[in-house]
Motif scaffolding. Sequence first.
Motif, PDB file in Angstrom:
ATOM      1  N   VAL A   6       0.827  -1.200   0.000  1.00 25.75           N
ATOM      2  CA  VAL A   6       0.000   0.000   0.000  1.00 25.75           C
ATOM      3  C   VAL A   6       0.866   1.257   0.000  1.00 25.75           C
ATOM      4  O   VAL A   6       0.623   2.199  -0.753  1.00 25.75           O
ATOM      5  N   GLY A   7       1.875   1.285   0.862  1.00 27.63           N
ATOM      6  CA  GLY A   7       2.705   2.484   0.974  1.00 27.63           C
ATOM      7  C   GLY A   7       4.099   2.158   1.465  1.00 27.63           C
ATOM      8  O   GLY A   7       4.367   1.081   2.002  1.00 27.63           O
ATOM      9  N   MET A   8       4.981   3.131   1.278  1.00 23.62           N
ATOM     10  CA  MET A   8       6.376   2.968   1.696  1.00 23.62           C
ATOM     11  C   MET A   8       6.914   4.332   2.079  1.00 23.62           C
ATOM     12  O   MET A   8       6.583   5.347   1.449  1.00 23.62           O
ATOM     13  N   HIS A  42      -0.942   1.860  -7.564  1.00 27.89           N
ATOM     14  CA  HIS A  42      -1.451   2.787  -6.544  1.00 27.89           C
ATOM     15  C   HIS A  42      -0.647   2.715  -5.243  1.00 27.89           C
ATOM     16  O   HIS A  42      -1.092   3.229  -4.210  1.00 27.89           O
ATOM     17  N   THR A  43       0.517   2.092  -5.276  1.00 29.06           N
ATOM     18  CA  THR A  43       1.445   2.195  -4.152  1.00 29.06           C
ATOM     19  C   THR A  43       1.939   3.635  -4.066  1.00 29.06           C
ATOM     20  O   THR A  43       2.317   4.239  -5.080  1.00 29.06           O
ATOM     21  N   ILE A  44       1.929   4.195  -2.862  1.00 24.36           N
ATOM     22  CA  ILE A  44       2.399   5.556  -2.628  1.00 24.36           C
ATOM     23  C   ILE A  44       3.702   5.489  -1.828  1.00 24.36           C
ATOM     24  O   ILE A  44       3.765   4.847  -0.779  1.00 24.36           O
ATOM     25  N   LEU A  69       7.838  -0.450   4.929  1.00 27.14           N
ATOM     26  CA  LEU A  69       6.852  -0.826   3.924  1.00 27.14           C
ATOM     27  C   LEU A  69       5.576  -1.281   4.623  1.00 27.14           C
ATOM     28  O   LEU A  69       5.625  -2.091   5.559  1.00 27.14           O
ATOM     29  N   ASN A  70       4.447  -0.756   4.157  1.00 32.57           N
ATOM     30  CA  ASN A  70       3.144  -1.088   4.739  1.00 32.57           C
ATOM     31  C   ASN A  70       2.333  -1.899   3.735  1.00 32.57           C
ATOM     32  O   ASN A  70       1.872  -1.378   2.711  1.00 32.57           O
ATOM     33  N   SER A 101       3.585  -5.090   8.205  1.00 32.76           N
ATOM     34  CA  SER A 101       4.473  -3.956   7.987  1.00 32.76           C
ATOM     35  C   SER A 101       5.901  -4.471   8.143  1.00 32.76           C
ATOM     36  O   SER A 101       6.171  -5.360   8.960  1.00 32.76           O
ATOM     37  N   VAL A 102       6.799  -3.920   7.341  1.00 34.26           N
ATOM     38  CA  VAL A 102       8.195  -4.362   7.343  1.00 34.26           C
ATOM     39  C   VAL A 102       9.074  -3.164   7.620  1.00 34.26           C
ATOM     40  O   VAL A 102       8.986  -2.138   6.934  1.00 34.26           O
ATOM     41  N   ASP A 103       9.925  -3.295   8.627  1.00 33.21           N
ATOM     42  CA  ASP A 103      10.809  -2.218   9.042  1.00 33.21           C
ATOM     43  C   ASP A 103      12.244  -2.594   8.683  1.00 33.21           C
ATOM     44  O   ASP A 103      12.684  -3.717   8.962  1.00 33.21           O
TER      45      ASP A 103
END
Length: 435
Positions: free
Chosen positions: A228-230, A309-311, A328-329, A334-336
């Motif tokens: 979804v997002g990063m 649509h990844t933001i 990264l979500n 979620s990945v940190d």
Amino acid sequence: MNDIPAFNRRGLLKLGGVGVTGMLLSPSVQAEAQGGPLPPPSPVDTGAVKDGKVTFQEWRGPSEAPSGNPKAPLPPEDRVGFAVVALGRLSLEEILPAFGETKNARLVALVSGSPEKMKTVAARYGIKPEACYDYEGFDAIKDNPAIKAVYVVTPNGLHRDFVERAAKAGKHVLCEKPMSVNSTEARAMLDACNVAGVKLMIAYRIQYEAFNLHLAEKVRTKAYGRLVGMSAINVQTVAENGAEQWRHKKALAGGGALPDIGLYCLNTARFLTGEEPVEIMATQYSPAGDPRFAEVEETVSFTLRFPSHTIVNCLTSYGARDDKHQRLNFERASVDMPNAYKYKGQSLTVIEREGDQTVQKTIDLSANNQFAAEIDHLADCILHDRKPRTPGEEGVQDHVLMEAIYRSAATGAPVRLDPVQGLDAFRGPPAKVDL
């Protein structure tokens, strides 16, 4: 002296096979003391040779990660010879030492504008005087058959000159990022290498780094659902006298924090997703009156929107304490990843649901030398006539996108880009990275 006990061979063996002088007993003496020959080693321990490589049977239990097999470097005479151009910090601290870990490449020549420094470095790495070139005499590399490739590590504004001269000399090229100072020069470099029939690879080391490669596989396979997002951050501070450094001269650097360290955020987002952004929004800032930022910017923030649509939100700056972090979500996790863009020290933490609990897992991977991996990749491409994973086209595309970032920051408006079809549109086949 009379109260010192007498030791026979069996007595010595009971003391761990070590005599009163600390001498280890030979295998034959130990075998005699034990009353017979020792059993021969088994194939599990000796291994076997297959296709020119030494292999071993797995000795760990199924609950353990496999130990793998020894690396199989090419004989020195079969490795691809590299000349390194410019002996600055990056070359001396990272690139030259990395040749000690390569298996397809070897260091055979140096190029520098500092004779005393080159002489000192050549002595340390066993480079003969006749394989040391100054900048003016660089073109003579064409007469050295040991040099098959050139690694250009000069300031950005000098990349084009050395890349084109190397191509004219018939040598393949590994060029540090950013490829140049703008897309026009980058395209000219690519054209020169294509005309000369040599390979051009850009040194995007992150695309050869174990943790980011693992993460890319998770993104591509949707292991945690849709990305979804990063958020990507690459910031560091510079000294008060930094204005004297080439990175703060626009002609040599092409820009400030964006092309130097912000490029990691941009390129890694493209690499992890495999996509190209369709819209960019950016803003930038430089403190007034600071001579370090008279020609180049201090801080840039930019947002990338991808076709899926990844933001991706990115921040880069020369004004904040060192931090190179990405998060990264995904739909389901979620990945940190701290230290995402550093030379070493990466780690991965995944937060997701497991049963009725939220769990945090650390992914334990074997780190690799990013510089050795990228050098070996170009060497492998030369040996087997393959296109590099990060060719000149990849470098040109990043310049196109950085120019869009600057346009958006200047106008305050988003910049829309033509969609690029497919994944990895500007890359070659996946690299065979030895992890």
